[in-house]
Design a protein around this motif. Structure first.
Motif, PDB file in Angstrom:
ATOM      1  N   LEU A  89       0.757  -1.243  -0.039  1.00  0.00           N
ATOM      2  CA  LEU A  89      -0.173  -0.102   0.108  1.00  0.00           C
ATOM      3  C   LEU A  89       0.917   1.392  -0.001  1.00  0.00           C
ATOM      4  O   LEU A  89       1.869   1.164   0.697  1.00  0.00           O
ATOM      5  CB  LEU A  89      -1.181   0.213   1.079  1.00  0.00           C
ATOM      6  CG  LEU A  89      -1.634  -1.226   1.484  1.00  0.00           C
ATOM      7  CD1 LEU A  89      -2.664  -0.998   2.767  1.00  0.00           C
ATOM      8  CD2 LEU A  89      -2.858  -1.456   0.225  1.00  0.00           C
ATOM      9  N   HIS A 277      10.795   5.522   8.729  1.00  0.00           N
ATOM     10  CA  HIS A 277      10.586   4.220   9.142  1.00  0.00           C
ATOM     11  C   HIS A 277      11.543   3.348   8.458  1.00  0.00           C
ATOM     12  O   HIS A 277      12.101   3.956   7.415  1.00  0.00           O
ATOM     13  CB  HIS A 277       9.188   3.689   9.171  1.00  0.00           C
ATOM     14  CG  HIS A 277       8.155   4.463   9.873  1.00  0.00           C
ATOM     15  ND1 HIS A 277       7.326   5.257   9.250  1.00  0.00           N
ATOM     16  CD2 HIS A 277       7.720   4.249  11.197  1.00  0.00           C
ATOM     17  CE1 HIS A 277       6.509   5.902  10.290  1.00  0.00           C
ATOM     18  NE2 HIS A 277       6.965   5.491  11.346  1.00  0.00           N
ATOM     19  N   LYS A 281       9.219  -2.046   6.955  1.00  0.00           N
ATOM     20  CA  LYS A 281       7.904  -1.898   7.258  1.00  0.00           C
ATOM     21  C   LYS A 281       6.764  -1.691   6.155  1.00  0.00           C
ATOM     22  O   LYS A 281       5.765  -1.544   6.179  1.00  0.00           O
ATOM     23  CB  LYS A 281       7.602  -0.751   8.018  1.00  0.00           C
ATOM     24  CG  LYS A 281       8.485  -0.660   9.448  1.00  0.00           C
ATOM     25  CD  LYS A 281       8.258  -1.508  10.374  1.00  0.00           C
ATOM     26  CE  LYS A 281       9.256  -1.703  11.319  1.00  0.00           C
ATOM     27  NZ  LYS A 281       9.301  -3.161  11.692  1.00  0.00           N
ATOM     28  N   LEU A 282       7.560  -1.670   4.831  1.00  0.00           N
ATOM     29  CA  LEU A 282       6.448  -1.396   3.647  1.00  0.00           C
ATOM     30  C   LEU A 282       5.446  -2.381   3.109  1.00  0.00           C
ATOM     31  O   LEU A 282       4.318  -2.010   3.151  1.00  0.00           O
ATOM     32  CB  LEU A 282       7.429  -0.937   2.438  1.00  0.00           C
ATOM     33  CG  LEU A 282       6.711  -0.819   1.247  1.00  0.00           C
ATOM     34  CD1 LEU A 282       5.505   0.240   1.119  1.00  0.00           C
ATOM     35  CD2 LEU A 282       7.808  -0.606   0.074  1.00  0.00           C
ATOM     36  N   PRO A 283       5.546  -3.543   3.130  1.00  0.00           N
ATOM     37  CA  PRO A 283       6.669  -4.483   3.812  1.00  0.00           C
ATOM     38  C   PRO A 283       7.862  -4.617   2.492  1.00  0.00           C
ATOM     39  O   PRO A 283       7.540  -4.705   1.371  1.00  0.00           O
ATOM     40  CB  PRO A 283       6.202  -5.831   3.841  1.00  0.00           C
ATOM     41  CG  PRO A 283       4.754  -5.742   2.980  1.00  0.00           C
ATOM     42  CD  PRO A 283       4.400  -4.212   2.717  1.00  0.00           C
ATOM     43  N   LEU A 327      -9.892  -1.715  -2.540  1.00  0.00           N
ATOM     44  CA  LEU A 327      -8.486  -0.814  -2.659  1.00  0.00           C
ATOM     45  C   LEU A 327      -8.594   0.182  -3.868  1.00  0.00           C
ATOM     46  O   LEU A 327      -7.542   0.145  -4.666  1.00  0.00           O
ATOM     47  CB  LEU A 327      -7.268  -1.660  -2.619  1.00  0.00           C
ATOM     48  CG  LEU A 327      -6.926  -2.621  -1.471  1.00  0.00           C
ATOM     49  CD1 LEU A 327      -5.946  -3.487  -1.667  1.00  0.00           C
ATOM     50  CD2 LEU A 327      -6.487  -1.557  -0.105  1.00  0.00           C
ATOM     51  N   ASP A 329      -8.223   3.422  -4.143  1.00  0.00           N
ATOM     52  CA  ASP A 329      -7.317   4.553  -4.064  1.00  0.00           C
ATOM     53  C   ASP A 329      -5.824   3.971  -4.613  1.00  0.00           C
ATOM     54  O   ASP A 329      -4.988   4.542  -4.849  1.00  0.00           O
ATOM     55  CB  ASP A 329      -7.293   5.030  -2.957  1.00  0.00           C
ATOM     56  CG  ASP A 329      -7.275   4.093  -1.766  1.00  0.00           C
ATOM     57  OD1 ASP A 329      -7.175   4.661  -0.706  1.00  0.00           O
ATOM     58  OD2 ASP A 329      -7.625   2.819  -1.886  1.00  0.00           O
TER      59      ASP A 329
END
Lengths: 443, 147
Positions: A89, A277, A281-283, A327, A329
């Protein structure tokens, strides 16, 4: 002991209370001892700096570009693998921060509509292009210089031919599960691009000298930012964050001459997002393998600059699937992240093929274009690489940013019925044609 | 329980042990990511349905991992004591929502008028010290000699 001390005082060249030497004396004698520098092998920051400097000198002094690339990617360590076509995302925001790219919606005026000093009539319902006179709908006048006469009818018929051939005229079995994109839109895209390129090569001599790649590989390896190693035998040390992109565009066009720059090298058209970060974490996941830098052909190939890439959105990231997951967007995010990541990798690899790297920053901007599509919807991207210096030291005083222009995805047609293409959109075709016609000003 | 696949029988489970515990992340997470400890038998689909149907929270993505609990500590009988395993779920919220784990133990402002326990203790300690000291009229001289 006293005698030794006295002898030391009376040694030659030992002047305590002498006067200052008169000016204009001979040059100072050559140093007796070698310069005092940090150790090469010690476990200290100064030694690490010295090793880094030695590595940089080795790369700078390399004779050929292949040797430079070999030394640049010699040390293998775990690195984050970036996928241009990702389900993550808001991936385009993260990718912009990794590549120091500012995104500008819309296309730059040069790539959108080529400049035409005289009246550039086009035999189509003249779009709202620039400041053309209302007489653009007339047949080609003898304008000053080369008349750019685009036969929209011919181009439209070529496109519709390709569309219908792949979807209607040709007898194909049902596509295998999750292979719909390879079944129809893939062959349609290759057919469309090859026919349009050969049709327009008469107009654009650069296309006539270009190289047309099918399913090429594009790789790029770079370092950006720093992090502390979390666990392992190197725990606690500060390491640069390494990234690798391995991309497979559907089709790409490489040319022997570079596309002209869109804006000057030092221009500032937007902001680069700052993300504090960790990339995981994006992942995003780490792997260790060959650090490859590749544009689609080896260094000795004469077509070493990029013109246009065409990407096909895979089945996993199709519009319908994203809508079903809720999803909506993220649809545009998929196109944007694909455009930014693929184009950054391609332009940066082109720059490395010319001998630039993060310590030897580019002296001229590298420009490339890309079209991302899923068979029906098309997005156009134009990328200008202004800087390769993304490592922690070199980015500190670097005011330059890379710039990416991009559009939203627009449909080429509405519905494909038996033997008919309904709702054909000329604007998308016009964008595509202008992308293919883009060339340096000398030609 | 076996995951449902197209064509298979629809199994129903009554009163499953499905719980979700929102926890403070050990490492900083992006703003739209919430960290949960969930039951080991829950899948990503279960977590998504749980949050969407029961709490009306829009879920964009779910990622899970199983944290192994260590088995190295020993008790007084030298038997190994296992810390239990648990499943961690990272949920990314949809529709641009963000979540920040609240600070459950904020610093309280000290009220100067109401005497706190520290003031009471300080006063007691001062009183004890004064008892230890001798007659102030003797000027600090100890009283184990003299009259």
């Amino acid at each position: 002991m006293a005698a030794l001390g006295a002898r030391r005082l009376l040694r030659q060249g030992w002047r305590w209370f002498s006067q200052a030497e008169p000016a204009g004396l001979s040059a100072p004698p050559s140093p007796l001892y070698p310069p005092v520098v940090a150790s090469m092998t010690a476990k200290s920051k100064a030694a690490k700096q010295r090793r880094l400097e030695r590595f940089k000198e080795r790369v700078h002094a390399a004779a050929t570009v292949e040797e430079k690339l070999r030394l640049y990617g010699k040390l293998q360590r775990p690195k984050y693998v970036l996928y241009p076509q990702t389900f993550a995302l808001n991936a385009d925001r993260w990718y912009r921060s990794f590549t120091n790219t500012a995104f500008v919606p819309g296309l730059p005026p040069i790539a959108a509509f080529p400049k035409a000093p005289g009246a550039a009539p086009e035999a189509c319902r003249a779009p709202e292009a620039g400041a053309e006179a209302p007489d653009a709908a007339k047949t080609p006048e003898a304008a000053a210089g080369a008349a750019q006469y685009l036969d929209m009818g011919e181009l439209r018929s070529l496109t519709c031919d390709a569309l219908l051939q792949e979807s209607f005229y040709q007898n194909k079995k049902q596509p295998f599960l999750y292979r719909e994109q390879d079944h129809t839109p893939g062959p349609f895209l290759t057919q469309l691009v090859s026919t349009l390129a050969s049709f327009l090569s008469g107009r654009n001599p650069l296309l006539a000298a270009s190289s047309f790649d099918l399913k090429p590989k594009v790789n790029y390896y770079w370092q950006h930012g720093e992090e502390v190693v979390v666990h392992g035998h190197r725990k606690g040390r500060v390491d640069p964050v390494r990234f690798q992109i391995d991309d497979n565009p559907h089709v790409q066009i490489r040319v022997p001459k570079q596309l002209p720059e869109v804006v000057p090298l030092e221009s500032d058209l937007g902001d680069v997002p700052v993300i504090n970060h960790k990339p995981s974490k994006l992942p995003l996941f780490k792997r260790q393998y060959e650090n490859k830098v590749f544009i689609g052909s080896k260094v000795a190939d004469p077509c070493c600059y990029g013109h246009t890439q065409f990407h096909l959105i895979p089945d996993k990231l199709k519009r319908e699937r994203l809508i079903k997951k809720g999803l909506e967007d993220q649809i545009e995010v998929v196109y944007r992240s694909n455009g930014i990541a693929s184009l950054f990798a391609w332009t940066a690899a082109q720059a490395m093929y010319q001998g630039f790297w993060s310590e030897a920053d580019v002296t001229r901007p590298f420009v490339s274009q890309a079209v991302v599509t899923d068979g029906r919807y098309f997005s156009f991207f134009c990328y200008q690489l202004n800087t390769l210096a993304l490592t922690a030291e070199t980015i500190k005083n670097n005011p330059r940013k890379n710039i990416c222009w991009g559009t939203e995805s627009k449909p080429l047609y509405d519905v494909l019925e038996a033997g008919n293409v309904k709702g054909f959109n000329d604007e998308v075709l016009l964008h595509l044609v202008h992308f293919l016609l883009n060339r340096p000003k000398e030609l | 329980y076996p995951l449902f696949q197209k064509g298979g029988p629809q199994l129903r489970i009554f009163r499953p042990n499905f719980f979700m515990l929102v926890v403070r992340p050990g490492v900083p997470q992006p703003e739209d990511t919430v960290q949960f400890r969930v039951s080991m038998e829950m899948t990503k689909l279960d977590i998504r349905n749980y949050l969407e149907r029961i709490y009306n929270v829009p879920v964009a993505a779910v990622r899970t991992r199983i944290q192994y609990g260590a088995n190295n500590k020993r008790n007084h009988k030298n038997q190994r004591e296992k810390k239990p395993d648990y499943k961690v779920a990272y949920v990314q919220l949809g529709q641009g929502q963000t979540f920040q784990f609240p600070n459950l133990f904020p610093e309280k402002e000290q009220d100067t008028e109401t005497p706190s326990f520290d003031d009471f203790r300080n006063k007691y300690v001062e009183k004890e010290k004064q008892k230890q000291e001798g007659d102030p009229r003797r000027g600090g001289v100890p009283d184990w000699f003299g009259l």
